[in-house]
Design an enzyme around this catalytic site. Structure first.
Site, short mmCIF file in Angstrom:
data_model
loop_
_atom_site.label_atom_id
_atom_site.label_comp_id
_atom_site.label_asym_id
_atom_site.label_seq_id
_atom_site.Cartn_x
_atom_site.Cartn_y
_atom_site.Cartn_z
N SER A 142 0.86 -1.19 0.00
CA SER A 142 0.00 0.00 0.00
C SER A 142 0.90 1.23 0.00
CB SER A 142 -0.83 -0.01 1.29
OG SER A 142 -1.48 1.22 1.51
N TYR A 155 -2.02 -1.37 10.34
CA TYR A 155 -2.03 -1.50 8.87
C TYR A 155 -0.67 -1.12 8.30
CZ TYR A 155 -4.06 -1.14 4.13
OH TYR A 155 -4.36 -1.30 2.79
P1 NAD Z 1 -11.94 -4.95 -0.45
O1 NAD Z 1 -12.35 -4.90 0.98
O2 NAD Z 1 -12.78 -4.31 -1.47
O3 NAD Z 1 -11.70 -6.48 -0.89
C1 NAD Z 1 -10.91 -7.32 -0.10
C2 NAD Z 1 -11.38 -8.76 -0.28
O4 NAD Z 1 -10.54 -9.56 0.58
C3 NAD Z 1 -12.82 -8.98 0.18
O5 NAD Z 1 -13.53 -9.74 -0.77
C4 NAD Z 1 -12.68 -9.75 1.49
O6 NAD Z 1 -13.75 -10.69 1.72
C5 NAD Z 1 -11.36 -10.47 1.27
N1 NAD Z 1 -10.75 -10.87 2.54
C6 NAD Z 1 -10.68 -10.15 3.68
N2 NAD Z 1 -10.09 -10.89 4.63
C7 NAD Z 1 -9.77 -12.08 4.07
C8 NAD Z 1 -9.16 -13.25 4.55
N3 NAD Z 1 -8.76 -13.37 5.82
N4 NAD Z 1 -8.99 -14.29 3.70
C9 NAD Z 1 -9.40 -14.19 2.41
N5 NAD Z 1 -10.01 -13.11 1.91
C10 NAD Z 1 -10.19 -12.07 2.73
O7 NAD Z 1 -10.44 -4.37 -0.46
P2 NAD Z 1 -9.57 -3.78 -1.68
O8 NAD Z 1 -9.59 -2.33 -1.52
O9 NAD Z 1 -9.90 -4.42 -2.93
O10 NAD Z 1 -8.12 -4.27 -1.16
C11 NAD Z 1 -7.34 -5.24 -1.86
C12 NAD Z 1 -5.92 -5.09 -1.36
O11 NAD Z 1 -5.43 -3.81 -1.70
C13 NAD Z 1 -5.76 -5.21 0.15
O12 NAD Z 1 -4.58 -5.91 0.45
C14 NAD Z 1 -5.66 -3.78 0.60
O13 NAD Z 1 -4.98 -3.63 1.83
C15 NAD Z 1 -4.89 -3.19 -0.55
N6 NAD Z 1 -5.01 -1.74 -0.67
C16 NAD Z 1 -6.23 -1.16 -0.89
C17 NAD Z 1 -6.31 0.22 -0.97
C18 NAD Z 1 -7.62 0.93 -1.19
O14 NAD Z 1 -7.63 2.18 -1.13
N7 NAD Z 1 -8.73 0.25 -1.47
C19 NAD Z 1 -5.15 1.00 -0.84
C20 NAD Z 1 -3.94 0.37 -0.62
C21 NAD Z 1 -3.87 -1.01 -0.53
#
Ligand code: NAD
Length: 272
Positions: A142, A155
């Site tokens: 991230s 985080y």
């Molecule tokens: P999201 O919440 O939309 O989707 C995450 C998915 O992961 C969900 O379907 C959830 O059910 C699944 N999940 C959660 N815990 C889990 C577990 N223990 N085992 C298996 N699946 C699990 O999130 P996103 O925004 O798509 O995030 C995806 C990745 O990107 C993450 O690693 C997040 O930290 C990272 N990220 C997101 C952002 C943002 O702004 N959205 C920014 C930086 C990094």
């Protein structure tokens, strides 16, 4: 056939957000997919959205923080497709709360999903990926893995750890002469449900965290994020910055070094 055509690709956290978009775009590119998520019905919906030929998508409910389940899943994927060319360790959760207000269990939960989930996914799939003629390990950190922020220590800790783990692995693959490219994904704010489903410490207004994320931080769509990630992976990039905010964070942290830590407290105080 494009770069991912006919390739076997595993994606964790494929039930929503960036993971779902990666799945849909990979399916469109002709990849064979192993999709997993904690939420079984969500990952099944993703399979429907992929609209891929039957037999080319395998979906499973897997908790990435469960080491045995992840190892078993990787073996199942390997058996089913006979190979795995790439793994996207994408699943992650957000948590908001100052160190003083957060419980040990809060840190443990975030580390178990965001850090250990990536380690388990990498270790479980790596033996398969190393047998591919062009393998990929793609781990999601991230912008908060480049820059820490007050209120996000759990985080930040997990995402900094993912970056260190991933950058070390990339070099190991080079030292060993393995045809595996290792990519660290560094998204800025992406419009997903991550802030709505985030955990928070007592005293933190979860609705306010989600509102401020949606209104002020999440500037890039998940479809655009997936496009940028897949392009970066195809090019074998070490780091893929996703969104203009991630690029700003990258420049600011490189230019200021540890002095960046003066910026956010000042901005936070101004808002109060
Ligand atoms: P999201 O919440 O939309 O989707 C995450 C998915 O992961 C969900 O379907 C959830 O059910 C699944 N999940 C959660 N815990 C889990 C577990 N223990 N085992 C298996 N699946 C699990 O999130 P996103 O925004 O798509 O995030 C995806 C990745 O990107 C993450 O690693 C997040 O930290 C990272 N990220 C997101 C952002 C943002 O702004 N959205 C920014 C930086 C990094």
């Amino acid at each position: 056939m494009g770069y991912f055509g006919g390739r076997v690709v595993a994606v964790t956290g494929a039930g929503a957000g960036i993971g779902r978009e990666l799945a849909v775009q990979l399916a469109r590119a002709g990849a064979r997919l192993a999709l997993s998520d904690l939420d079984e019905s969500a990952v099944k919906e993703t399979v429907d959205l992929c609209g891929a030929a039957s037999g080319s998508v395998f979906a499973a409910a897997v908790d990435v923080s469960d080491k045995d389940a992840v190892v078993q899943h990787a073996a199942e994927v390997g058996d089913r497709f006979g190979r795995v060319d790439a793994v996207f360790n994408n699943a992650g959760i957000l948590f908001a709360g100052d160190v003083v207000d957060s419980e040990f269990a809060d840190f443990e939960r975030v580390m178990s999903v965001d850090f250990w989930g990536v380690v388990y996914g990498t270790k479980a799939f790596l033996p398969y990926v190393m047998r591919s003629d062009r393998g990929h390990v793609v781990n999601t950190s991230s912008a908060f893995g480049l820059m820490a922020a007050p209120g996000y220590s759990a985080y930040n800790a997990a995402k900094f750890a993912v970056r260190g783990f991933t950058e070390s692995l990339r070099q190991e693959m080079q030292v060993g002469g393995h045809p595996v490219k290792v990519t660290c994904v560094v998204p800025g704010g992406i419009r997903t449900s991550i802030a709505r489903t985030a955990g928070h410490a007592v005293g933190v207004d979860g609705d306010e965290v989600a509102r401020s994320f949606e209104e002020r931080i999440a500037r890039t769509g998940p479809d655009e994020a997936a496009r940028v990630i897949l392009r970066g992976v195809e090019r074998g990039k070490a780091r893929v910055l996703v969104g203009p905010d991630a690029r700003v964070v990258d420049v600011v942290t490189r230019m200021l070094g540890p002095a960046y830590q003066r910026l956010l407290p000042a901005a936070t105080r101004l808002q109060k």
